[in-house]
Design an enzyme around this catalytic site. Structure first.
Site, PDB file in Angstrom:
ATOM      1  N   GLY A  74       0.719  -1.285  -0.191  1.00  0.00           N
ATOM      2  CA  GLY A  74       0.038  -0.014   0.025  1.00  0.00           C
ATOM      3  C   GLY A  74       0.964   1.356   0.052  1.00  0.00           C
ATOM      4  N   CYS A 111       1.361   2.436   3.543  1.00  0.00           N
ATOM      5  CA  CYS A 111       1.521   1.327   4.413  1.00  0.00           C
ATOM      6  C   CYS A 111       3.112   1.348   4.639  1.00  0.00           C
ATOM      7  CB  CYS A 111       1.117   0.013   3.730  1.00  0.00           C
ATOM      8  SG  CYS A 111       2.016  -1.312   4.280  1.00  0.00           S
ATOM      9  N   THR A 164       4.409  -1.276   6.751  1.00  0.00           N
ATOM     10  CA  THR A 164       4.621  -2.636   7.425  1.00  0.00           C
ATOM     11  C   THR A 164       5.806  -3.230   7.009  1.00  0.00           C
ATOM     12  OG1 THR A 164       2.184  -3.059   7.264  1.00  0.00           O
ATOM     13  CG2 THR A 164       3.729  -4.952   7.437  1.00  0.00           C
ATOM     14  N   ARG A 165       6.502  -2.896   5.662  1.00  0.00           N
ATOM     15  CA  ARG A 165       7.678  -3.528   5.350  1.00  0.00           C
ATOM     16  C   ARG A 165       8.991  -2.868   5.824  1.00  0.00           C
ATOM     17  NH1 ARG A 165       6.352  -3.767  -1.225  1.00  0.00           N
ATOM     18  NH2 ARG A 165       4.762  -5.577  -0.918  1.00  0.00           N
ATOM     19  N   ALA A 213       3.516  -0.866  16.957  1.00  0.00           N
ATOM     20  CA  ALA A 213       3.929   0.600  16.121  1.00  0.00           C
ATOM     21  C   ALA A 213       2.831   0.678  15.249  1.00  0.00           C
ATOM     22  CB  ALA A 213       5.470   0.175  15.364  1.00  0.00           C
ATOM     23  N   GLY A 226       1.233   2.854   9.453  1.00  0.00           N
ATOM     24  CA  GLY A 226       0.729   3.633   8.250  1.00  0.00           C
ATOM     25  C   GLY A 226       1.111   4.884   8.321  1.00  0.00           C
ATOM     26  N   THR A 246      -4.322  -0.901 -23.109  1.00  0.00           N
ATOM     27  CA  THR A 246      -3.611  -1.978 -22.705  1.00  0.00           C
ATOM     28  C   THR A 246      -4.154  -3.278 -23.667  1.00  0.00           C
ATOM     29  OG1 THR A 246      -3.371  -1.373 -20.570  1.00  0.00           O
ATOM     30  CG2 THR A 246      -2.761  -3.755 -20.827  1.00  0.00           C
TER      31      THR A 246
END
Ligand code: 5GP
Length: 324
Positions: free
Chosen positions: A162, A165, A167-168, A266, A269, A294
């Site tokens: 995201g 995000c 998270t990583r 933690a 975001g 496309t």
């Protein structure tokens, strides 16, 4: 048929869901169930184009009743979202009861890898045998299968991609989104289930790639942020206009809904000011225009054919920039 109508038909898809047996028809793009983008205002515009909105979980039952009464035409293309807590589930039950025409439920947790969540999906399926259940998020084939066999129809795929995000970064946990979609689509389709590629699209080309990788639906947050239909005040700075966009587990969202980030966790975001982009109609046109093009490039007569006409090649950069 006018040529416009013919073009419009091209990105339409029809699916019959494995467990609910419900048949869906529309353009399979979904506004994320974030409180900025998964709004009733967004649903009013998106549903006109048969796009889908996952309504965020913070509307009251009263809000739902009012919306359903005044905009019954939107109900075909929206889902009510819920987390897996008891309070969330009770509220979901009240919404489903208050809005009988509602057909979709979106069960959304940050980490779909728990026995508790599997049991939760089973109990929601038990209670609502005819509703189409979206559930996630996961990123691997075996968990997609487990959730489908537990009663979900459409699995939400994405951990860490995201735009807001972290998270990583905070946890080191995540999975490359394209690889996740390729793997999860394969597992889901083997069981006649479906998947949503959730997160990581930053331009219309990314949406096309998600479909090319096998996603049945593509969910977007950041690409739909900053519009009139999003919650939040306009911010003016140095003559430019912005709107606030933030992750659903950011400090901003936590403060708004639960009075702050729980001490032991933690925030995962971030909060950003995105340039104001006016009416979301323009963005929809841009995304659908890209997608149609496309299909033309790869020789797909319809969106349904796109994944069969797609080959991915590893590259070092995906776009070219002006030489200065
Ligand atoms: P985007 O389209 O902006 O790249 O991604 C939207 C998706 O990001 C959402 O549908 C949701 O799955 C995910 N997301 C939203 N808020 C947060 C957050 O606070 N933390 C994390 N880890 N993911 C989030």
């Amino acid at each position: 048929w006018s040529s416009f109508q013919r073009q419009k038909k091209r990105e339409n898809r029809t699916f019959t869901f494995r467990n609910s047996k419900h048949t869906y028809n529309g353009i399979p793009i979904i506004a994320a169930n974030m409180d900025t983008t998964g709004t009733f205002e967004m649903a009013q515009v998106l549903s006109k184009h048969t796009l889908f909105t996952a309504i965020h979980k913070h509307y009251s039952v009263e809000d739902w009743k009012n919306f359903a009464a005044s905009h019954p035409e939107c109900l075909e293309h929206l889902a009510a979202s819920s987390g897996s807590s008891n309070a969330d589930f009770e509220k979901l039950c009240s919404i489903v009861e208050a809005v009988p025409a509602l057909k979709y439920i979106c069960l959304d947790v940050a980490n779909g890898y728990s026995e508790y969540f599997v049991e939760f999906v089973k109990s929601v399926r038990g209670k609502f045998p005819q509703h189409t259940i979206m559930a996630g998020n996961v990123v691997t084939g075996e968990m997609v299968e487990e959730l489908i066999l537990s009663g979900a129809d459409i699995i939400k795929v994405g951990i860490g991609p995201g735009s807001v995000c972290t998270t990583r970064i905070k946890t080191g946990v995540g999975y490359p989104q394209l690889s996740a979609v390729i793997e999860c689509a394969d597992s889901a389709h083997g069981l006649k289930g479906h998947i949503i590629s959730d997160g990581g699209c930053s331009c219309p080309g990314d949406v096309a790639k998600a479909f090319g990788a096998g996603a049945d639906f593509v969910m977007m947050g950041g690409m739909l942020a900053g519009h009139d239909q999003c919650t939040g005040e306009l911010i003016e700075k140095n003559g430019k206009k912005y709107k606030l966009f933030y992750g659903m587990s950011s400090d901003t969202a936590m403060k708004k809904y639960v009075g702050g980030v729980a001490e032991y966790r933690a925030s995962e975001g971030r909060t950003v000011e995105v340039p104001y982009r006016g009416d979301v109609e323009n963005t929809i046109r841009d995304v659908l225009g890209g997608l149609r093009s496309t299909c033309t490039y790869v020789g797909a007569a319809k969106l349904k054919e796109l994944s069969r006409r797609t080959t991915f090649i590893r590259v070092t950069q995906q776009s070219s920039h002006m030489f200065t």
